[in-house]
Scaffold this motif. Structure first.
Motif, short mmCIF file in Angstrom:
data_model
loop_
_atom_site.label_atom_id
_atom_site.label_comp_id
_atom_site.label_asym_id
_atom_site.label_seq_id
_atom_site.Cartn_x
_atom_site.Cartn_y
_atom_site.Cartn_z
N THR A 170 0.85 -1.19 0.00
CA THR A 170 0.00 0.00 0.00
C THR A 170 0.89 1.25 0.00
N SER A 171 0.61 2.17 -0.89
CA SER A 171 1.44 3.38 -1.02
C SER A 171 0.92 4.50 -0.14
N GLU A 172 1.77 5.50 0.07
CA GLU A 172 1.34 6.67 0.83
C GLU A 172 0.17 7.37 0.12
N GLU A 173 0.20 7.40 -1.19
CA GLU A 173 -0.89 8.01 -1.95
C GLU A 173 -2.20 7.28 -1.72
N GLN A 174 -2.15 5.94 -1.75
CA GLN A 174 -3.36 5.16 -1.48
C GLN A 174 -3.87 5.40 -0.06
N TYR A 175 -2.95 5.43 0.88
CA TYR A 175 -3.31 5.67 2.28
C TYR A 175 -4.00 7.02 2.46
N LEU A 176 -3.45 8.07 1.85
CA LEU A 176 -4.05 9.40 1.98
C LEU A 176 -5.43 9.43 1.33
N HIS A 177 -5.59 8.68 0.25
CA HIS A 177 -6.91 8.60 -0.39
C HIS A 177 -7.92 7.94 0.56
N PHE A 219 -6.20 15.11 11.50
CA PHE A 219 -6.72 14.39 12.67
C PHE A 219 -6.44 12.89 12.56
N GLN A 220 -6.70 12.31 11.38
CA GLN A 220 -6.49 10.87 11.20
C GLN A 220 -5.02 10.50 11.20
N LEU A 221 -4.19 11.34 10.61
CA LEU A 221 -2.74 11.10 10.63
C LEU A 221 -2.24 10.98 12.07
N VAL A 222 -2.69 11.88 12.92
CA VAL A 222 -2.26 11.85 14.31
C VAL A 222 -2.82 10.63 15.03
N ASP A 223 -4.08 10.29 14.77
CA ASP A 223 -4.65 9.08 15.35
C ASP A 223 -3.79 7.86 15.01
N ASP A 224 -3.36 7.79 13.75
CA ASP A 224 -2.57 6.64 13.32
C ASP A 224 -1.17 6.66 13.92
N ALA A 225 -0.63 7.84 14.19
CA ALA A 225 0.66 7.93 14.87
C ALA A 225 0.52 7.50 16.33
N ILE A 226 -0.55 7.94 16.97
CA ILE A 226 -0.76 7.63 18.39
C ILE A 226 -0.84 6.12 18.63
N ASP A 227 -1.33 5.39 17.65
CA ASP A 227 -1.46 3.94 17.83
C ASP A 227 -0.11 3.27 18.10
N TYR A 228 0.96 3.92 17.67
CA TYR A 228 2.31 3.39 17.91
C TYR A 228 3.10 4.25 18.89
N LEU A 250 0.33 5.25 7.88
CA LEU A 250 1.53 5.93 7.38
C LEU A 250 2.80 5.59 8.18
N PRO A 251 2.76 5.49 9.51
CA PRO A 251 4.00 5.10 10.20
C PRO A 251 4.58 3.79 9.68
N ILE A 288 9.79 1.77 13.85
CA ILE A 288 9.14 3.03 13.48
C ILE A 288 9.93 4.21 14.07
N GLY A 289 10.40 4.04 15.31
CA GLY A 289 11.23 5.08 15.92
C GLY A 289 12.56 5.22 15.23
N LYS A 290 13.17 4.11 14.88
CA LYS A 290 14.48 4.13 14.21
C LYS A 290 14.44 4.95 12.93
N HIS A 291 13.36 4.84 12.19
CA HIS A 291 13.25 5.52 10.90
C HIS A 291 12.47 6.84 10.97
N ASN A 292 12.26 7.33 12.18
CA ASN A 292 11.62 8.64 12.36
C ASN A 292 10.24 8.72 11.73
N ALA A 293 9.56 7.58 11.65
CA ALA A 293 8.29 7.53 10.93
C ALA A 293 7.17 8.24 11.67
N LEU A 294 7.23 8.26 13.02
CA LEU A 294 6.18 8.95 13.77
C LEU A 294 6.28 10.46 13.59
#
Length: 336
Positions: A170-177, A219-228, A250-251, A288-294
């Motif tokens: 799944t790509s970032e573009e698909q995720y944002l869609h 809002f959703q981006l942050v929700d998805d970050a908070i999960d990790y 996204l993370p 996820i932390g190693k690659h600064n994804a959050l």
């Protein structure tokens, strides 16, 4: 004699200005919600009330009220429409929890755990029907078109997410869609309809729609970050739910893209469901932390929040505009 100047800490953004701005209107909205969730079938208000009274922020109907304040609308049509927005949101949550097999919602047992999947789905259908009753009572075909279209787009987004589940490519573009459909569509519609009932210009209507849409993505981006990034108390669900359900948020997309061959092998196994223990979750969080994804996920959220704030810059400076801008800042500050 000299002294060091110590800057005062910047106050963290809150929803307080938005809550204050919309307090009176929300009293009317809540009265509509309480009235319209009633039924001669006792299970319906019991199950609906379990979620509706469960401590949610009710941000989406607040957007309708705040937008009306922003454009100077003095009527009351938006109260029923804001209630319709909340019913649509609640119905989608009930359905989502069944689809995801969720055990927690807003920090307590999800409705499907208490009442079972069939009853939860059917009460979700009931709330959708109530929402459409409220829309038709308003009498505006334009409002009906906006909210009914948003409902369809939300369903499409949920199906898209289901199709992308356990799909490592799944790509970032698909995720944002996906999040633009399943989350941002209702934020956008909730904001836009306030301009419609106030008979605003096309430019103002577009500005409010853009505000809501960009806020919803942030809002959703942050929700998805908070999960990790946080414990269950932050979102009212178990940390790692997205991980165990194989959701490509996204993370994960960023960590997978930046990982070495061994890390990518881990992610492939995890997303298809072969690595789902607490130790696997801890390893996922470490990668996820190693690659600064959050932080990069949050940075994208800040980008969309800024776009939301820019969208309403066409309106004169006011208490309403300031509250809406701070709500966007609050959306991305959560969990920090």
């Amino acid at each position: 004699m000299s002294a060091d100047i110590v800057p005062l800490p910047r106050k963290a953004p809150t929803l307080d200005p938005m809550l204050s701005l919309t307090a009176a209107g929300m009293n009317s909205v809540n009265a509509v919600i309480l009235d319209r969730m009633q039924s001669e079938i006792p299970l319906i208000p019991r199950l609906a009330g379990h979620l509706i009274s469960g401590g949610g922020k009710r941000l989406r109907p607040m957007l309708t009220l705040a937008g009306a304040e922003l454009v100077g609308y003095k009527g009351t049509r938006h109260h029923k429409l804001a209630a319709a927005v909340e019913f649509i949101h609640t119905a989608t949550l009930l359905h989502d929890d069944v689809v995801d097999g969720s055990e927690l919602r807003r920090g307590k047992a999800a409705a499907n755990i208490i009442f079972g999947n069939p009853a939860t789905v059917l009460v979700g259908d009931f709330l959708f029907s109530r929402a459409f009753e409220l829309m038709t009572e308003d009498g505006s075909l334009r409002v009906l078109s906006i909210l009914s279209r948003a409902s369809a787009v939300i369903a499409e987004g949920e199906v898209s997410q289901l199709s992308a589940q356990r799909q490592i490519n799944t790509s970032e573009e698909q995720y944002l869609h996906i999040i633009g459909a399943k989350t941002a569509a209702l934020f956008a519609a909730a904001s836009q309809i306030s301009a419609v009932v106030a008979e605003c210009s096309e430019e103002q209507e577009h500005a409010l729609e853009a505000y809501g849409r960009n806020l919803g993505v942030a809002f959703q981006l942050v929700d998805d970050a908070i999960d990790y990034d946080s414990d269950a108390a932050e979102m009212g669900k178990d940390q790692g739910d997205d991980f165990r359900e194989g959701k490509m948020t996204l993370p994960v997309i960023l960590a997978y893209a930046r990982g070495n061959e061994e890390e990518r092998k881990f992610w492939k196994d995890a997303i298809i469901g072969h690595r789902s223990s607490d130790e696997d979750l801890a390893h996922a969080i470490a990668l996820i932390g190693k690659h600064n994804a959050l932080e990069d996920t949050r940075e994208r959220a800040r980008h969309f929040a800024h776009r939301a704030i820019d969208a309403i810059s066409i309106f004169p400076d006011s208490k309403a505009r300031a509250a809406m801008a701070e709500a966007a800042q609050f959306a991305v500050a959560r969990g920090h």
